[in-house]
Motif scaffolding. Structure first.
Motif, PDB file in Angstrom:
ATOM      1  N   ARG A   1      67.336  70.708  23.735  1.00 21.58           N
ATOM      2  CA  ARG A   1      66.945  71.699  23.295  1.00 21.58           C
ATOM      3  C   ARG A   1      65.377  71.978  21.627  1.00 21.58           C
ATOM      4  NH1 ARG A   1      71.186  73.391  26.220  1.00 21.58           N
ATOM      5  NH2 ARG A   1      73.154  73.893  24.413  1.00 21.58           N
ATOM      6  N   ALA A   2      66.292  71.202  21.392  1.00 20.91           N
ATOM      7  CA  ALA A   2      65.895  71.180  19.839  1.00 20.91           C
ATOM      8  C   ALA A   2      64.120  70.713  20.574  1.00 20.91           C
ATOM      9  CB  ALA A   2      66.483  70.424  18.725  1.00 20.91           C
ATOM     10  N   GLN A   3      64.435  69.425  20.979  1.00 19.84           N
ATOM     11  CA  GLN A   3      63.074  69.282  21.436  1.00 19.84           C
ATOM     12  C   GLN A   3      62.370  70.530  22.170  1.00 19.84           C
ATOM     13  OE1 GLN A   3      63.896  65.622  23.568  1.00 19.84           O
ATOM     14  NE2 GLN A   3      62.579  64.260  22.014  1.00 19.84           N
ATOM     15  N   GLY A   4      62.338  71.172  22.345  1.00 21.62           N
ATOM     16  CA  GLY A   4      61.661  72.189  23.393  1.00 21.62           C
ATOM     17  C   GLY A   4      62.145  72.451  25.406  1.00 21.62           C
ATOM     18  N   GLN A   5      63.137  70.999  25.118  1.00 24.35           N
ATOM     19  CA  GLN A   5      63.923  70.795  26.466  1.00 24.35           C
ATOM     20  C   GLN A   5      64.537  72.025  26.952  1.00 24.35           C
ATOM     21  OE1 GLN A   5      61.393  69.020  28.358  1.00 24.35           O
ATOM     22  NE2 GLN A   5      60.901  67.690  27.511  1.00 24.35           N
ATOM     23  N   PRO A   6      64.875  72.686  28.459  1.00 17.49           N
ATOM     24  CA  PRO A   6      65.655  73.687  28.765  1.00 17.49           C
ATOM     25  C   PRO A   6      66.970  72.369  28.102  1.00 17.49           C
ATOM     26  CG  PRO A   6      64.572  73.044  30.891  1.00 17.49           C
ATOM     27  CD  PRO A   6      63.846  72.280  29.029  1.00 17.49           C
ATOM     28  N   ASP A   7      67.154  71.332  28.939  1.00 16.18           N
ATOM     29  CA  ASP A   7      68.337  70.781  28.667  1.00 16.18           C
ATOM     30  C   ASP A   7      68.448  69.033  28.960  1.00 16.18           C
ATOM     31  OD1 ASP A   7      71.284  70.216  29.252  1.00 16.18           O
ATOM     32  OD2 ASP A   7      71.360  71.860  30.779  1.00 16.18           O
ATOM     33  N   ILE A   8      69.516  68.417  28.545  1.00 15.22           N
ATOM     34  CA  ILE A   8      69.014  67.300  29.180  1.00 15.22           C
ATOM     35  C   ILE A   8      68.252  66.768  30.164  1.00 15.22           C
ATOM     36  CG2 ILE A   8      70.921  66.301  27.507  1.00 15.22           C
ATOM     37  CD1 ILE A   8      71.997  65.085  30.056  1.00 15.22           C
ATOM     38  N   TYR A   9      67.438  65.531  29.958  1.00 18.43           N
ATOM     39  CA  TYR A   9      66.529  65.609  31.241  1.00 18.43           C
ATOM     40  C   TYR A   9      67.105  64.574  32.025  1.00 18.43           C
ATOM     41  CZ  TYR A   9      64.385  64.426  26.909  1.00 18.43           C
ATOM     42  OH  TYR A   9      63.595  63.919  25.707  1.00 18.43           O
TER      43      TYR A   9
ATOM     44  N   MET B   1      52.443  56.678  37.250  1.00 18.30           N
ATOM     45  CA  MET B   1      52.842  57.952  36.907  1.00 18.30           C
ATOM     46  C   MET B   1      53.239  58.950  35.386  1.00 18.30           C
ATOM     47  SD  MET B   1      57.507  57.607  36.540  1.00 18.30           S
ATOM     48  CE  MET B   1      57.538  57.319  34.883  1.00 18.30           C
ATOM     49  N   ARG B   2      52.804  59.839  35.950  1.00 16.72           N
ATOM     50  CA  ARG B   2      53.137  60.694  34.663  1.00 16.72           C
ATOM     51  C   ARG B   2      54.185  61.888  34.389  1.00 16.72           C
ATOM     52  NH1 ARG B   2      48.660  64.484  34.310  1.00 16.72           N
ATOM     53  NH2 ARG B   2      48.482  64.248  36.793  1.00 16.72           N
ATOM     54  N   MET B   3      54.817  62.044  33.541  1.00 10.60           N
ATOM     55  CA  MET B   3      55.764  62.910  33.268  1.00 10.60           C
ATOM     56  C   MET B   3      55.365  64.113  33.139  1.00 10.60           C
ATOM     57  SD  MET B   3      58.936  60.477  32.340  1.00 10.60           S
ATOM     58  CE  MET B   3      57.254  59.098  31.525  1.00 10.60           C
ATOM     59  N   VAL B   4      55.018  65.157  34.250  1.00  8.43           N
ATOM     60  CA  VAL B   4      54.188  66.813  33.491  1.00  8.43           C
ATOM     61  C   VAL B   4      55.122  67.597  33.930  1.00  8.43           C
ATOM     62  CG1 VAL B   4      52.442  65.703  34.363  1.00  8.43           C
ATOM     63  CG2 VAL B   4      53.439  67.334  36.405  1.00  8.43           C
ATOM     64  N   ALA B   5      56.065  67.211  34.268  1.00  2.00           N
ATOM     65  CA  ALA B   5      57.437  68.579  34.240  1.00  2.00           C
ATOM     66  C   ALA B   5      58.886  67.786  33.406  1.00  2.00           C
ATOM     67  CB  ALA B   5      57.285  69.233  35.309  1.00  2.00           C
ATOM     68  N   SER B   6      59.366  68.508  33.840  1.00  2.00           N
ATOM     69  CA  SER B   6      61.178  67.787  33.849  1.00  2.00           C
ATOM     70  C   SER B   6      61.873  67.609  34.187  1.00  2.00           C
ATOM     71  CB  SER B   6      61.805  67.878  31.988  1.00  2.00           C
ATOM     72  OG  SER B   6      61.911  69.409  31.895  1.00  2.00           O
ATOM     73  N   VAL B   7      62.924  66.505  34.806  1.00  2.00           N
ATOM     74  CA  VAL B   7      63.993  66.947  35.749  1.00  2.00           C
ATOM     75  C   VAL B   7      65.694  66.963  34.898  1.00  2.00           C
ATOM     76  CG1 VAL B   7      64.821  65.990  37.685  1.00  2.00           C
ATOM     77  CG2 VAL B   7      62.653  66.065  37.380  1.00  2.00           C
ATOM     78  N   ASP B   8      66.332  68.122  35.366  1.00  2.00           N
ATOM     79  CA  ASP B   8      67.760  68.455  34.609  1.00  2.00           C
ATOM     80  C   ASP B   8      68.398  69.025  35.185  1.00  2.00           C
ATOM     81  OD1 ASP B   8      65.358  69.586  32.654  1.00  2.00           O
ATOM     82  OD2 ASP B   8      64.674  71.313  33.611  1.00  2.00           O
TER      83      ASP B   8
ATOM     84  N   THR C   1      48.030  69.631  20.379  1.00  2.00           N
ATOM     85  CA  THR C   1      48.793  70.611  20.221  1.00  2.00           C
ATOM     86  C   THR C   1      49.478  70.905  22.050  1.00  2.00           C
ATOM     87  OG1 THR C   1      48.367  71.992  18.227  1.00  2.00           O
ATOM     88  CG2 THR C   1      49.461  72.784  20.533  1.00  2.00           C
ATOM     89  N   THR C   2      50.324  70.678  22.556  1.00  2.29           N
ATOM     90  CA  THR C   2      51.253  70.987  23.799  1.00  2.29           C
ATOM     91  C   THR C   2      52.132  72.283  23.676  1.00  2.29           C
ATOM     92  OG1 THR C   2      52.414  69.297  23.711  1.00  2.29           O
ATOM     93  CG2 THR C   2      51.097  68.175  24.063  1.00  2.29           C
ATOM     94  N   ARG C   3      53.248  72.121  24.970  1.00  3.08           N
ATOM     95  CA  ARG C   3      53.992  73.328  25.245  1.00  3.08           C
ATOM     96  C   ARG C   3      54.749  72.768  23.661  1.00  3.08           C
ATOM     97  NH1 ARG C   3      57.705  71.399  28.477  1.00  3.08           N
ATOM     98  NH2 ARG C   3      57.426  69.591  29.827  1.00  3.08           N
ATOM     99  N   LEU C   4      54.898  71.548  23.845  1.00  3.49           N
ATOM    100  CA  LEU C   4      55.875  70.987  23.310  1.00  3.49           C
ATOM    101  C   LEU C   4      56.417  71.314  21.082  1.00  3.49           C
ATOM    102  CD1 LEU C   4      57.131  67.501  25.202  1.00  3.49           C
ATOM    103  CD2 LEU C   4      58.968  70.151  24.803  1.00  3.49           C
ATOM    104  N   GLY C   5      55.136  71.411  21.388  1.00  5.46           N
ATOM    105  CA  GLY C   5      55.342  70.897  19.557  1.00  5.46           C
ATOM    106  C   GLY C   5      53.483  70.151  19.154  1.00  5.46           C
TER     107      GLY C   5
ATOM    108  N   GLU D   1      55.762  67.218  16.131  1.00  3.05           N
ATOM    109  CA  GLU D   1      57.108  68.465  15.943  1.00  3.05           C
ATOM    110  C   GLU D   1      57.262  69.004  16.843  1.00  3.05           C
ATOM    111  OE1 GLU D   1      58.997  67.540  12.738  1.00  3.05           O
ATOM    112  OE2 GLU D   1      59.877  68.848  13.226  1.00  3.05           O
ATOM    113  N   ALA D   2      58.607  69.407  16.965  1.00  2.00           N
ATOM    114  CA  ALA D   2      58.512  70.438  18.399  1.00  2.00           C
ATOM    115  C   ALA D   2      58.113  72.071  16.955  1.00  2.00           C
ATOM    116  CB  ALA D   2      60.663  70.193  18.451  1.00  2.00           C
ATOM    117  N   ALA D   3      58.097  73.064  18.187  1.00  2.00           N
ATOM    118  CA  ALA D   3      57.273  74.240  18.401  1.00  2.00           C
ATOM    119  C   ALA D   3      58.098  74.590  17.842  1.00  2.00           C
ATOM    120  CB  ALA D   3      56.264  74.609  19.224  1.00  2.00           C
ATOM    121  N   SER D   4      59.473  74.662  18.279  1.00  2.00           N
ATOM    122  CA  SER D   4      60.580  75.521  17.484  1.00  2.00           C
ATOM    123  C   SER D   4      61.397  75.082  16.765  1.00  2.00           C
ATOM    124  CB  SER D   4      61.804  75.492  18.207  1.00  2.00           C
ATOM    125  OG  SER D   4      62.015  73.723  18.960  1.00  2.00           O
ATOM    126  N   ALA D   5      61.402  73.746  16.145  1.00  2.00           N
ATOM    127  CA  ALA D   5      61.416  73.542  14.606  1.00  2.00           C
ATOM    128  C   ALA D   5      60.920  74.326  13.390  1.00  2.00           C
ATOM    129  CB  ALA D   5      61.378  71.532  14.681  1.00  2.00           C
TER     130      ALA D   5
END
Lengths: 156, 179
Positions: free
Chosen positions: A54-62, A91-98, B141-145, B175-179
């Motif tokens: 979540r601190a990384q900006g993700q909704p959960d582990i992925y 491959m490109r990861m454009v969205a996470s799988v949670d 800059t991306t959606r993550l930071g 660096e995460a946007a939320s940091a």
């Protein structure tokens, strides 16, 4: 020695552009994400620590990169058979799988050709989706046997 | 004597983009991976994606076909990972030069791979690897930071020194946007 009956080997001559690979699905639970990360020695906390993710900006582990690699390759060899040789996968990861997602892989044959060495090659277009949409666009170049029983990489 | 760069909680070396640019073209030493490819690791990995390919499971058939059962190609990137701890207090090496590059940002995420396989990897193979920094992009800059995309290439060699796989990887150091 032919391939075990439940995993028949597809020959290059049996394939044509436009063929659709049978899709595969996998339910993604916390345990599967974490066990996969452990089994692949990928100890990055985004794959096992929800607070860090979540601190990384993700909704959960992925799901990890290596998990996607395995899932894509399963799609290919479930279709092609156990002697299919994957020569290249992009491959490109454009969205996470949670956790809680079901991921589904699907693909189709883009191109069917002989390479400069006369090998039977197939180019594939592949996508991994969840209910939220596309997560991983991918492609692969694979080699299939030309004859029944042909060994692409015989014992050394 | 140069001081070691500060590192984040996940081991990323801290520094500036200007410092990082000097790393483009850098190549690591070739190192032997910690363990040889083994049955247990291959089967657990295949089990977790419910992959019943007999090349990974049927020892008799796979041995007749390939000389030995195979490692799933999807596992290849894992084969260069290091153990998290070793006797004697040795520090596990970073999983990638992309983490050693001095850059701003506390974290990272993988975004893209391009894997080429030149020959199958069998149970019992003990691989070596070296890595190269191919590119480090300017800040984006991306959606993550905010951060930088780092492209590396990992080259895996068998015991005879033959290239078995080439893994090109793009990692976002940010660096995460939320940091």
């Amino acid at each position: 020695m032919s391939a075990p009956a439940i995993y028949p080997q597809r020959l290059w001559s049996e394939v044509k552009a436009g063929d659709v690979l049978p899709g595969i699905e996998l339910a993604v639970e916390y345990a599967r994400i974490i066990l996969n990360a452990a089994s692949t020695w990928d100890y990055f906390p985004g794959h096992h620590n929800p607070e860090y993710a979540r601190a990384q900006g993700q909704p959960d582990i992925y799901v990890s990169t290596i998990f996607f690699h395995g899932f894509i390759d399963r799609l290919i060899t479930d279709w092609g058979g156990p002697s299919t040789f994957i020569k290249q996968r992009r491959m490109r990861m454009v969205a996470s799988v949670d956790p809680g997602d079901t991921m589904r892989a699907e693909g189709h044959v883009l191109r069917h050709y002989r390479d400069e060495d006369g090998c039977g090659m197939v180019d594939l277009d592949i996508r991994i989706n969840t209910a939220r949409g596309l997560c991983v666009p991918a492609s692969a170049r694979v080699q299939l046997p030309l004859e029944p029983g042909e060994r692409l990489f015989p014992p050394e | 004597m140069k001081s070691a760069p500060q590192r984040s909680d996940v081991g990323t070396a801290q520094g500036s983009y200007e410092q990082a640019r000097a790393w483009i073209g850098r190549r690591s030493e070739t190192r032997l991976t910690d363990v040889a490819v083994d049955e247990s690791r291959c089967k657990v990995f295949a089990a977790l994606s419910e992959d019943g390919n007999p090349a990974y499971w049927d020892r008799q058939w796979a041995t007749a076909q390939f000389g030995a059962p195979l490692a799933p190609s999807g596992l290849t990137m894992s084969l260069i990972m290091s153990l998290p701890w070793k006797p004697g207090g040795m520090v596990a090496s970073a999983p990638s030069l992309a983490v050693d590059v001095p850059l701003p940002g506390q974290t990272f995420i993988n975004v893209e791979t391009d894997c080429e396989f030149l020959r199958p990897i069998r149970w019992g193979d003990h691989l070596s690897v070296y890595e190269e920094i191919i590119d480090i992009g300017p800040e984006k800059t991306t959606r993550l930071g905010r951060g930088h995309f780092v492209t590396t290439c990992m080259n895996l060699l068998d015991a005879k020194g033959r290239l078995v796989a080439r893994l090109t990887n793009v990692l976002y150091r940010y660096e995460a946007a939320s940091a």
